[in-house]
Design a protein around this motif. Sequence first.
Motif, PDB file in Angstrom:
ATOM      1  N   ALA A  84       0.839  -1.197   0.000  1.00 15.17           N
ATOM      2  CA  ALA A  84       0.000   0.000   0.000  1.00 15.17           C
ATOM      3  C   ALA A  84       0.874   1.247   0.000  1.00 15.17           C
ATOM      4  O   ALA A  84       2.096   1.169   0.130  1.00 15.17           O
ATOM      5  CB  ALA A  84      -0.907  -0.005   1.230  1.00 15.17           C
ATOM      6  N   GLY A  85       0.247   2.377  -0.096  1.00 12.20           N
ATOM      7  CA  GLY A  85       0.960   3.646  -0.084  1.00 12.20           C
ATOM      8  C   GLY A  85       1.375   4.043   1.323  1.00 12.20           C
ATOM      9  O   GLY A  85       1.341   3.243   2.257  1.00 12.20           O
ATOM     10  N   ALA A  86       1.762   5.287   1.457  1.00 12.21           N
ATOM     11  CA  ALA A  86       2.210   5.797   2.747  1.00 12.21           C
ATOM     12  C   ALA A  86       1.053   5.845   3.740  1.00 12.21           C
ATOM     13  O   ALA A  86      -0.112   5.926   3.363  1.00 12.21           O
ATOM     14  CB  ALA A  86       2.795   7.196   2.572  1.00 12.21           C
ATOM     15  N   GLY A  87       1.365   5.764   4.995  1.00 10.81           N
ATOM     16  CA  GLY A  87       0.351   5.812   6.039  1.00 10.81           C
ATOM     17  C   GLY A  87       0.363   4.556   6.875  1.00 10.81           C
ATOM     18  O   GLY A  87       1.143   3.627   6.641  1.00 10.81           O
ATOM     19  N   PHE A  88      -0.507   4.526   7.861  1.00  4.82           N
ATOM     20  CA  PHE A  88      -0.604   3.385   8.766  1.00  4.82           C
ATOM     21  C   PHE A  88      -1.778   2.509   8.341  1.00  4.82           C
ATOM     22  O   PHE A  88      -2.907   2.989   8.231  1.00  4.82           O
ATOM     23  CB  PHE A  88      -0.814   3.864  10.201  1.00  4.82           C
ATOM     24  N   GLN A 141      -7.219   1.926   7.390  1.00  2.00           N
ATOM     25  CA  GLN A 141      -6.164   2.921   7.248  1.00  2.00           C
ATOM     26  C   GLN A 141      -6.441   4.038   8.246  1.00  2.00           C
ATOM     27  O   GLN A 141      -7.574   4.500   8.377  1.00  2.00           O
ATOM     28  CB  GLN A 141      -6.137   3.497   5.836  1.00  2.00           C
ATOM     29  N   ALA A 142      -5.397   4.442   8.960  1.00  3.02           N
ATOM     30  CA  ALA A 142      -5.547   5.526   9.930  1.00  3.02           C
ATOM     31  C   ALA A 142      -4.597   6.648   9.552  1.00  3.02           C
ATOM     32  O   ALA A 142      -3.414   6.416   9.280  1.00  3.02           O
ATOM     33  CB  ALA A 142      -5.251   5.033  11.334  1.00  3.02           C
ATOM     34  N   ALA A 143      -5.125   7.831   9.530  1.00  2.00           N
ATOM     35  CA  ALA A 143      -4.296   8.997   9.238  1.00  2.00           C
ATOM     36  C   ALA A 143      -3.621   9.455  10.527  1.00  2.00           C
ATOM     37  O   ALA A 143      -4.186   9.349  11.612  1.00  2.00           O
ATOM     38  CB  ALA A 143      -5.170  10.120   8.679  1.00  2.00           C
ATOM     39  N   GLY A 144      -2.431   9.963  10.405  1.00  2.00           N
ATOM     40  CA  GLY A 144      -1.739  10.517  11.568  1.00  2.00           C
ATOM     41  C   GLY A 144      -2.131  11.970  11.750  1.00  2.00           C
ATOM     42  O   GLY A 144      -2.215  12.730  10.790  1.00  2.00           O
ATOM     43  N   ILE A 145      -2.401  12.356  12.980  1.00  2.00           N
ATOM     44  CA  ILE A 145      -2.720  13.750  13.281  1.00  2.00           C
ATOM     45  C   ILE A 145      -1.826  14.218  14.420  1.00  2.00           C
ATOM     46  O   ILE A 145      -1.283  13.414  15.179  1.00  2.00           O
ATOM     47  CB  ILE A 145      -4.210  13.937  13.658  1.00  2.00           C
ATOM     48  N   THR A 146      -1.640  15.509  14.535  1.00  2.00           N
ATOM     49  CA  THR A 146      -0.838  16.074  15.615  1.00  2.00           C
ATOM     50  C   THR A 146      -1.774  16.798  16.571  1.00  2.00           C
ATOM     51  O   THR A 146      -2.556  17.656  16.171  1.00  2.00           O
ATOM     52  CB  THR A 146       0.210  17.049  15.057  1.00  2.00           C
ATOM     53  N   LEU A 147      -1.679  16.428  17.834  1.00  2.00           N
ATOM     54  CA  LEU A 147      -2.523  17.009  18.869  1.00  2.00           C
ATOM     55  C   LEU A 147      -1.614  17.516  19.979  1.00  2.00           C
ATOM     56  O   LEU A 147      -0.915  16.737  20.615  1.00  2.00           O
ATOM     57  CB  LEU A 147      -3.499  15.949  19.397  1.00  2.00           C
ATOM     58  N   GLY A 171       2.198  13.383  17.936  1.00  2.00           N
ATOM     59  CA  GLY A 171       1.613  12.648  16.819  1.00  2.00           C
ATOM     60  C   GLY A 171       0.795  11.470  17.317  1.00  2.00           C
ATOM     61  O   GLY A 171       1.273  10.670  18.116  1.00  2.00           O
ATOM     62  N   VAL A 172      -0.450  11.383  16.888  1.00  2.00           N
ATOM     63  CA  VAL A 172      -1.331  10.266  17.251  1.00  2.00           C
ATOM     64  C   VAL A 172      -2.028   9.766  15.992  1.00  2.00           C
ATOM     65  O   VAL A 172      -2.050  10.440  14.967  1.00  2.00           O
ATOM     66  CB  VAL A 172      -2.385  10.677  18.313  1.00  2.00           C
ATOM     67  N   LEU A 173      -2.600   8.577  16.076  1.00  2.00           N
ATOM     68  CA  LEU A 173      -3.342   8.022  14.954  1.00  2.00           C
ATOM     69  C   LEU A 173      -4.828   8.311  15.114  1.00  2.00           C
ATOM     70  O   LEU A 173      -5.383   8.168  16.205  1.00  2.00           O
ATOM     71  CB  LEU A 173      -3.130   6.512  14.867  1.00  2.00           C
ATOM     72  N   ALA A 174      -5.449   8.701  14.023  1.00  2.00           N
ATOM     73  CA  ALA A 174      -6.892   8.921  14.029  1.00  2.00           C
ATOM     74  C   ALA A 174      -7.593   7.568  13.937  1.00  2.00           C
ATOM     75  O   ALA A 174      -6.968   6.529  13.728  1.00  2.00           O
ATOM     76  CB  ALA A 174      -7.271   9.804  12.845  1.00  2.00           C
TER      77      ALA A 174
END
Length: 101
Positions: free
Chosen positions: A48-52, A71-77, A81-84
């Motif tokens: 797959a492409g980039a990402g988790f 697939q989970a996008a990474g977000i910054t809180l 950095g955390v996973l959505a």
Amino acid sequence: MATSGDYQPTSGRVERATGVTDGSGNVTLAWPAGVFSAPPVVTIALQAGAGFYSPRITANAAGATTVNVLQAAGITLLGIGVLAAGAPASGVTVHAHATAA
């Protein structure tokens, strides 16, 4: 198994299958009829492409194995950095190997 450098190959047949996930993130990989008399031991890998990406075997029988991929996008809180939350990943290629237990 000896530790003197002797190689002992695994016994049994190894089947391979590849599939692409649908819009719900599911793919069903079919095994040839009669190869397994019980659910096989299955290992999976993703292309797959980039990402988790998070794969999970959701059903396993002698004739087929179903895999679900999220697939989970990474977000910054607050600078961390955390996973959505995961969402179904469509279009992901799933590779699997199966052998009798």
